[in-house]
Design an enzyme around this catalytic site. Structure first.
Site, PDB file in Angstrom:
ATOM      1  CB  SER A 144      34.607  43.057  37.355  1.00  0.00           C
ATOM      2  OG  SER A 144      35.621  42.276  37.537  1.00  0.00           O
ATOM      3  N   GLY A 145      36.111  45.652  37.854  1.00  0.00           N
ATOM      4  CA  GLY A 145      37.136  46.245  38.407  1.00  0.00           C
ATOM      5  C   GLY A 145      37.896  47.152  37.442  1.00  0.00           C
ATOM      6  CE1 TYR A 198      47.344  40.573  43.228  1.00  0.00           C
ATOM      7  CE2 TYR A 198      48.279  42.079  44.929  1.00  0.00           C
ATOM      8  CZ  TYR A 198      47.394  41.860  43.782  1.00  0.00           C
ATOM      9  OH  TYR A 198      47.072  42.974  42.844  1.00  0.00           O
ATOM     10  CB  THR A 209      44.151  40.907  30.248  1.00  0.00           C
ATOM     11  OG1 THR A 209      44.716  41.539  31.246  1.00  0.00           O
ATOM     12  CG2 THR A 209      44.907  40.902  28.901  1.00  0.00           C
ATOM     13  N   GLY A 210      41.180  41.006  31.587  1.00  0.00           N
ATOM     14  CA  GLY A 210      40.503  41.045  32.953  1.00  0.00           C
ATOM     15  C   GLY A 210      39.707  42.224  33.096  1.00  0.00           C
ATOM     16  CB  ALA A 211      38.165  44.185  30.147  1.00  0.00           C
ATOM     17  CB  SER A 219      50.447  45.461  43.787  1.00  0.00           C
ATOM     18  OG  SER A 219      50.205  45.681  45.102  1.00  0.00           O
ATOM     19  N   GLY A 232      39.964  46.788  35.206  1.00  0.00           N
ATOM     20  CA  GLY A 232      40.045  46.458  33.694  1.00  0.00           C
ATOM     21  C   GLY A 232      38.678  47.149  32.992  1.00  0.00           C
TER      22      GLY A 232
END
Length: 340
Positions: free
Chosen positions: A19-20, A202, A15-17, A181, A22
């Site tokens: 950018s960053g 967050y 998931t969220g792949a 995190s 992922g």
């Protein structure tokens, strides 16, 4: 129709792949292990996912990469994505719960001045400089950051269990890998567990991730779930799109330079800085023999002074009482949306 391509390869949903971290996970898997993985980029933006797939295939054209639309801040999108995946693949070996959001309102100038003058190292390790948006809720009526970072993934896991059960899997137990995190110990309250009214949603969401990994693993590894395992990785301090979203290139540049200087001069191993270095803990969990892994351990991405990445291990800090409270709340929310 379910994909018949690369039936011997492991199926990794990220998931969220686009950018960053992922994207870096996907890049690591397909370039270091060509044709060993079928990768599914589960992203909110199809356009960005297509650009990410094109970039990945340009470097590793022999690999199979699919795209599934997924917005973890929407229960409807999660259900649609789960349905699409059930038609696309026969099984899921790896589920990277990586998509995340930090709703940044602005820079907190007083906090920046105070942090730089009183505790500069800890300041750069934290999100003190960022004023997060309070009161943000989704169309589902849940805290935006909570649903995006936690509940959307929790609901997705619930719907994907049939694809991850051992009778569908020739590669051993399927693995769920959460991106955590180090900030997760801050600002959590049971009375506002979605952190709608607080100023650190967050950090609160990442605290929840730490709390639910062990009980979720204990549940999913038993019958009738078929031995699914659950782990958490921490990418370190990495310069991702969170900073770019501020619209302040100068501040972003200052942070990047400070990260490199602090890491080189003081040996701060948590400053991974790049997504490529930040993803190594996630990839370690994906590839290590099962006997080397323990859900009670948090796997950290670290980097040497010169930037060479490596994996560290620390005991996962969690409370059984808090874990039980959160699992009950999350299960209640799943049931609520199932009834709609």
């Amino acid at each position: 129709m379910q994909s018949s391509e690369n039936d011997s390869a492991r199926v990794a949903v990220i998931t969220g792949a686009n950018s960053g971290v992922g994207f870096a996970i996907a890049h690591n898997l397909i370039t270091n292990y060509p044709s060993c993985f079928v990768v599914v980029l589960a992203c909110r933006s199809i356009k960005r996912a297509e650009a990410a797939r094109a970039a990945l295939l340009a470097q590793a054209p022999a690999n199979t990469i699919h795209i599934v639309e997924l917005d973890t801040s929407s229960a409807f999108s999660v259900l649609q994505a789960a349905s699409t995946l059930s038609k696309l693949v026969r099984r899921i070996d790896l589920l990277f719960c990586n998509a995340g959001a930090m709703a940044i309102e602005s820079l907190d100038i007083p906090a920046i001045i105070s942090g730089l003058l009183t505790h500069p190292i800890a300041f750069f390790e934290s999100s003190e400089a960022l004023r997060q948006r309070r009161g943000a809720i989704t169309d589902d009526g849940l805290g935006l950051t909570f649903q995006t970072n936690v509940f959307g993934h929790y609901m997705l896991i619930d719907k994907l269990v049939p694809l991850m059960q051992s009778n569908n899997n020739n590669h051993g137990a399927s693995r769920i890998i959460w991106t955590g995190s180090s900030a997760s110990r801050l600002d959590f309250a049971r009375s506002d567990y979605q952190h709608i009214h607080g100023n650190k949603p967050y950090e609160s969401s990442k605290f929840i991730v730490d709390q639910i990994v062990v009980p979720l693993d204990q549940k999913l590894r038993q019958d009738p779930y078929g031995g699914i395992r659950c782990y958490v990785a921490e990418p370190g301090n990495v310069c991702t799109s969170f900073l770019a979203g501020l619209g302040s290139p100068l501040f972003q540049a200052i942070v990047v330079v400070a990260f490199y200087l602090i890491r080189f001069l003081l040996g701060q191993r948590r400053f991974t800085i790049t997504s490529e270095a930040a993803c190594v803990a996630c990839c370690y969990i994906a590839l290590a023999p099962e006997e080397e892994l323990d859900p009670r351990i948090k796997y950290h991405s670290y980097a040497t002074r010169l930037g060479k990445p490596y994996v560290g291990k620390q005991p996962l800090s969690y409370s059984e009482s808090t874990s039980s409270f959160l699992i009950n709340r999350l299960n209640h929310l799943v049931d609520r949306f199932d009834e709609k």
